[in-house]
Design a protein around this motif. Sequence first.
Motif: not given
Length: 358
Positions: A245-270
């Motif tokens: 939560r300190g200095p650095g890039g934006p923080l996005v929390h993907v509340r899932s353990h599914a690989v597909a959910d991580l990839l979809a969230a990442a793709a949604a953020h370009e």
Amino acid sequence: MDRALELARRGPAHGPNPRVGCVLLAGAAPDGVPGGAPDGAPARVLGEGYHRGAGTPHAEVAALADAAARGHDVRGATAVVTLEPCAHTGRTGPCAHALAEAGVAHVVHALDDPNPAAAGGAAVLRARGVRVTGGVRAAEAGELLRVWATAAGRGTPYVTLKTATSLDGRVAAADGTSRWITGPQARAHAHAVRAEVDAVAVTTGTVLADDPALTARRPDGSLAEHQPLRLVVGRRDVPGGARLRGPGGPLVHVRSHAVADLLAAAAAHEVRHLLVEGGPAFAAALLAAGAVDELHAYLAPVVLGAGPAAVGDLGVTTLAAAPRLRTARVERLGDDVLLVARRDPAPPPAAAPTEGDS
């Protein structure tokens, strides 16, 4: 084309857009492929450009602007571009139209655009009466754009999995100590990689155990200019006082353990290039799902004999069923070694140039 590739490498490795270079030449060689004037003299450069990142002019438009600044008329010129000019309007206008409207007579490109949203520039150019030649230095351009082209073509990020282990594959000792298995040169290299990717991901387990910052830092400890998006995977909360939560890039929390959910969230953020740094269970899930495109294995010359492994149970019961990757390179970093392996096949040899006239 070699010069166009050189220009392309000046652009940022991170971001949703490809690294592209363009050179505008007066005329062309007798066979239609630029490289020299009819009398054997080098072709005259009218303008050059490369893409400097999302929201900035594309390489072709930058080259046209450079030619105008030099006072050159580009009517009848040849544009040499590392990627097929785009045919869509995004943050900027379509390059295929810009080249045709400027009066460019011949476009030579290395790779066809794999992005369905932007492809078709060659057809647009031909329809406008512009000669198009493709496949020049395709292998070299393919390697430069390997990460971006993979992500753009399939719509999900190129995934690099990072591990840092002892020689016997342990990420920590039996008592949980893990800092530092690798030395300063290996850690500096890992930070340089972070500065080139779009996002870095860890699990909530790693956040709670190690409290990582997931920043890209220079050797002097200062923050690099580009900071990757920080993705946390898992259902547990990220503590309010976490370094994430300190200095650095934006923080996005993907509340899932599914690989597909991580990839979809990442793709949604370009996100085109995703670096995953743990933990073992999620590394196993990514490998089991066939989602890992590249593995960065940092190996330290230390033997622990016990402690957690870098990768959890894959469910592999026989050697023939184990995922195999191809070694791309091996690099010494101080006393440590970096092995880079990929699951994709070696780039195909460059195809013979293809042409199409209106």
